[in-house]
Design a protein around this motif. Sequence first.
Motif, PDB file in Angstrom:
ATOM      1  N   SER A   1       0.818  -1.207   0.000  1.00  0.00           N
ATOM      2  CA  SER A   1       0.000   0.000   0.000  1.00  0.00           C
ATOM      3  C   SER A   1       0.854   1.260   0.000  1.00  0.00           C
ATOM      4  CB  SER A   1      -0.930  -0.006   1.215  1.00  0.00           C
ATOM      5  OG  SER A   1      -1.705   1.169   1.269  1.00  0.00           O
TER       6      SER A   1
ATOM      7  N   VAL B   1      -3.821   1.519   3.954  1.00  0.00           N
ATOM      8  CA  VAL B   1      -4.607   0.480   3.285  1.00  0.00           C
ATOM      9  C   VAL B   1      -6.087   0.855   3.280  1.00  0.00           C
ATOM     10  CG1 VAL B   1      -5.184  -1.969   3.226  1.00  0.00           C
ATOM     11  CG2 VAL B   1      -2.922  -1.235   4.038  1.00  0.00           C
TER      12      VAL B   1
ATOM     13  N   SER C   1      -7.754   4.255   1.436  1.00  0.00           N
ATOM     14  CA  SER C   1      -7.657   4.424  -0.018  1.00  0.00           C
ATOM     15  C   SER C   1      -8.835   5.218  -0.585  1.00  0.00           C
ATOM     16  CB  SER C   1      -7.575   3.053  -0.701  1.00  0.00           C
ATOM     17  OG  SER C   1      -8.707   2.263  -0.385  1.00  0.00           O
TER      18      SER C   1
ATOM     19  N   GLU D   1      -2.834  -5.066  -3.148  1.00  0.00           N
ATOM     20  CA  GLU D   1      -3.242  -4.509  -1.855  1.00  0.00           C
ATOM     21  C   GLU D   1      -4.699  -4.823  -1.552  1.00  0.00           C
ATOM     22  OE1 GLU D   1      -4.551  -0.124  -0.268  1.00  0.00           O
ATOM     23  OE2 GLU D   1      -3.049  -0.251  -1.848  1.00  0.00           O
TER      24      GLU D   1
END
Length: 435
Positions: free
Chosen positions: A74, A137, A140, A289
């Motif tokens: 990430s 993460v 996003s 990810e």
Amino acid sequence: MDLYMVLLAIFGAIVLLTAWTPMLLEELPLSLPIVCIAIGMALASSPLHTVLAVNPLESREATERLTEFVVIVSLMGAGLKLHRPPGFRRWGATWRLLGISMPLTIAAITLIGWGFLGLGLPAALLLGAALAPTDPVLASDVQVGPPRSGADDETRFALTSEAGLNDGLAFPFVYLAIAMAGVQATGEPFLADWLRHDVVWKLSVGALAGWLGGRAVGWLMFRLPDRARISRTGDGFVALGITGLVYGGTELLDGYGFLAVFVAGVSVRAMERRHAYHEKLHEFAEQIERLLMMALLVFFGAAIAEGSIFGALDWRVVVASLAILFLVRPLSGWIGLIGHPAPAEARAATAFFGIRGLGSFYYLAYALGEAEFERPGALWVTVCCVVLLSIVLHGTTVTPVMRRLDGRRARNPARATPPPATRAASRARRDETAP
């Protein structure tokens, strides 16, 4: 029933959901992590509950390694997304969030852990260090768009750059908590060694190794004669190779690999900001990810439903978790951004969307493997509660809030970004918005 085949079928379903679910959720006040946890909770009542419902406290090493990998992937994706060149003015909101808001957050959570939850000072500091960083993460949905997409407003940029850097900058505080836990057993002084090694040396090595690694790879991609350039291949999995090489190499040099990976991503992007190959690299990193995130959150949801995580949950943990999400991060974020020229609503959104996630699991799992902390169960239940509430709270509010901010920027573009104060800032602004 063949358990392997069942797991293979579930894996296939997760892959398909990884690809399709984000499109289905675009207009809904839901996020992909919420769906993943719901799937895990549903599967907890299936015959697979003994496989999926894994308590992270009982599988500390697996939790550490899996979350470590998804975080570094990430971080590379976040670095590749940032079109804006680093600078004191251009990254003004970032430096404020890192230099003011993050220490305030760590101090406030430490105080809550020590004074309200009854943790010892080392354990309370570990709780603060684990829960202070914005997660790259799960954040996003509030980050800048892919390379060359143009989605680079001040709120998204501040949260992306903050999430990229604060994972590495939280580590000195994790090591401070480890040192404090160790000194209780040995009685040896630790502060000078912590400042020299865990702060100065590790941060310097992480930043330098990331910059040099990114420059070297960027040169191979974009500066070699055309026939030899790596970018000619169009292979997105090169992003995974850069991530592993930079992270592993930096850790071998005793530096902070999290910091190095993000800096390497920014450095690679800086070598040739407008090249289409950045889209390939980012796209692959984002897919890996998202796949890993879905799998981990399915396991998290199953463990929640099974009851092994929240068996020791009490009202103090719930109150502390709500205070961290509704008071600590928003207030510290707002204080850090006082005086920043962004519009008030943009500063409020930046302060609010300090999403907690898989990085917090990693810090806690890592520290518990390095030293003995009192009441590790209380630490786990608090971190899990904060992460779960953050996923639900931020996941249901991000779509309407960001849509509202985008609408205001479209109606009043003059207030979308702070006015440049110098000619250099003006030139940087033109570079940021270039196709």
